[in-house]
Design an enzyme around this catalytic site. Structure first.
Site, PDB file in Angstrom:
ATOM      1  N   ASP A  93      -0.916  -5.293  -8.128  1.00 56.86           N
ATOM      2  CA  ASP A  93       0.791  -5.164  -8.711  1.00 56.86           C
ATOM      3  C   ASP A  93       2.141  -6.239  -8.603  1.00 56.86           C
ATOM      4  O   ASP A  93       1.936  -7.317  -7.803  1.00 56.86           O
ATOM      5  CB  ASP A  93       1.005  -3.639  -7.536  1.00 56.86           C
ATOM      6  CG  ASP A  93       0.325  -2.824  -7.474  1.00 56.86           C
ATOM      7  OD1 ASP A  93      -0.145  -2.715  -8.536  1.00 56.86           O
ATOM      8  OD2 ASP A  93       0.321  -2.047  -6.211  1.00 56.86           O
ATOM      9  N   ASP A 100      -6.553  -4.156  -8.702  1.00 62.52           N
ATOM     10  CA  ASP A 100      -5.752  -3.675  -8.973  1.00 62.52           C
ATOM     11  C   ASP A 100      -4.455  -4.919  -8.789  1.00 62.52           C
ATOM     12  O   ASP A 100      -5.105  -5.467  -7.617  1.00 62.52           O
ATOM     13  CB  ASP A 100      -4.757  -2.341  -8.964  1.00 62.52           C
ATOM     14  CG  ASP A 100      -4.858  -2.669  -8.146  1.00 62.52           C
ATOM     15  OD1 ASP A 100      -5.461  -0.840  -8.242  1.00 62.52           O
ATOM     16  OD2 ASP A 100      -4.435  -2.799  -7.081  1.00 62.52           O
ATOM     17  N   ASP A 128       5.930  -0.398   4.165  1.00 63.60           N
ATOM     18  CA  ASP A 128       4.813  -0.789   5.043  1.00 63.60           C
ATOM     19  C   ASP A 128       4.591  -1.479   6.684  1.00 63.60           C
ATOM     20  O   ASP A 128       5.044  -1.828   7.205  1.00 63.60           O
ATOM     21  CB  ASP A 128       4.193   0.956   4.732  1.00 63.60           C
ATOM     22  CG  ASP A 128       3.206   0.039   3.905  1.00 63.60           C
ATOM     23  OD1 ASP A 128       2.614  -1.053   3.976  1.00 63.60           O
ATOM     24  OD2 ASP A 128       2.205   1.035   3.546  1.00 63.60           O
TER      25      ASP A 128
END
Length: 444
Positions: A71, A69, A153
């Site tokens: 983003d 996918d 992160d």
């Protein structure tokens, strides 16, 4: 282009240098990006907004893989994005994002986010509350592209691809960590883990998936902070467990969870049973099979995963009850109730999964009982196939003697006549019950 700025992610100030890496120094190609993602990037750029492919999509292309996918991070607000795309919907309440729909493909678009811990807001503002353990309860702050990168992160997830000039923007030496094949947290690891303990699970998941090591300072606090996962809602941890074991790297993930003391917060009864000498070989074999299925494009059911992960705990409880004099079947039902009851306090298990999981376990008692019509009744059970697969894993793990699985393999492949023949052979092979001799008639 480069600039110096400070990261305040995790309440630690550290200087980073932004690097804009030109096309001839990286391997990200537009051809590796889906057409829907390119359409979203182009429309946002043409409308005057900054928009970049970000995170795992960039990381996986740089590693030579094909992302599942894509983003996108943008300077546009969710409402502005929604206005640009009729085929979109707004998602979320804590932090709104936009899903742009292209048939079955969904492009997730998020607005650049800032660090809520450093926002200049009132102390009682609900957007910046933290728990007594340092867990961020609200994180609703928009920010700049730099702030967005440094609140992420891991360094390898803070890479942005610009479709306008084909550059990769690196904010935290992510390219260097990709080259060294290591996971490194941005900011102070202990603070970042306290803000969101699930980051410890993400470190494990990415390390297993990518075959990376976990950088020394990033791994150092994990064992100490592992108990913080007990403060995460069970529903969220259930979803995280599915991510951990449904990505095709379950066996490697399980090993890392065990090595870093992260298994106990997720499966406390299982961890305790293994610590007391119960074998985890069935778990390992089940995860090996699961990884093979995923590699072959086959589906994996959550209830089968949980049935395997909780099997050592169930075995220990079931055996203990029988040792205390309970009959086998009632002991099994009592053990099932207790083990599931304990587990849902750690990770929730929806009833649509806990029900089939119980049936897999109960069928392990019925599968050896094949005489008469029992085999046909068992074969017609809606959970037979999963229970049969579980039986094969038990044999493969050396838990039971081989043979029963092969019998059921042959039985289900035959027509009714062949099945009747197998049952006849099974009956003739069964040991004959010795008839009790009638006592001799008394002679008066």
């Amino acid at each position: 282009m480069s600039s110096l700025f400070s990261s305040t992610a995790g309440k630690q100030t550290a200087a980073y240098q932004r690097r804009d890496i030109p096309r001839d120094q990286h391997n990200v190609s537009r051809s590796a990006i889906s057409e829907p993602a390119k359409k979203v990037l182009s429309r946002l750029n043409n409308a005057g907004y900054e928009a970049y492919l970000v995170g795992g999509g960039v990381r996986d292309i740089l590693l030579g893989g094909q992302p599942k996918d894509f983003d996108i991070a943008t300077s546009a607000t969710p409402e502005q994005v929604h206005e640009l795309f009729r085929n979109s919907r707004l998602i979320g309440r804590r932090f709104r994002i936009v899903h742009v729909l292209f048939g079955r493909e969904v492009i997730e678009v998020t607005t650049f986010r800032g660090n809520a811990a450093d926002a200049d807001v009132e102390e009682d503002d609900d957007d910046r509350r933290t728990s007594e353990h340092g867990l961020l309860l609200r994180d609703n702050v928009y920010g700049s592209m730099e702030e967005d990168a440094l609140r992420r992160d891991f360094t390898v997830n803070a890479l942005y691809y610009c479709i306008r000039d084909f550059t990769v923007v690196d904010f935290a030496d992510g390219m260097k960590d990709l080259k060294n094949r290591q996971m490194r947290l941005i900011g102070d690891p202990e603070t970042r883990y306290r803000e969101d303990p699930v980051r410890m699970l993400r470190a494990i998941r990415f390390a297993a998936k990518l075959g990376f090591t976990i950088e020394r300072e990033t791994e150092e606090p994990i064992r100490k902070l592992a108990p913080l996962l007990t403060h995460i809602p069970p529903a969220r941890l259930f979803e995280e467990v599915l991510k951990l074991f449904s990505a095709g790297y379950g066996e490697a993930t399980y090993k890392l969870l065990s090595d870093y003391d992260l298994l106990a917060p997720l499966f406390p009864e299982t961890a305790a049973a293994i610590a007391n000498g119960e074998s985890d070989e069935l778990i390992r074999r089940a995860l090996q099979n699961t990884d093979k299925r995923i590699a072959q494009g086959k589906s994996v059911t959550p209830y089968f995963l949980f049935a395997a992960m909780l099997w050592p705990a169930l075995q220990a409880d079931w055996r203990k009850r029988q040792d205390n004099g309970e009959p086998p079947l009632p002991a099994l039902h009592q053990a099932i109730g207790r083990v599931i009851g304990q587990q849902v306090q750690a990770t929730s298990i929806p009833k649509r999964f806990s029900g089939p999981m119980k049936e897999i376990w109960e069928l392990q008692v019925r599968l050896p009982r094949r005489q008469g019509k029992r085999s046909f009744v068992t074969l017609s059970h809606p959970r037979f196939r999963a229970a049969y697969d579980f039986l094969l894993v038990r044999e493969d793990a050396g838990e039971i003697e081989p043979g029963l699985g092969q019998w059921w393999t042959e039985f289900q492949e035959l027509d009714e006549k062949g099945q009747e023949r197998m049952l006849t052979e099974l009956g003739s092979a069964a040991p004959k019950k010795r008839r009790r001799k009638k006592p001799a008639a008394r002679k008066d």
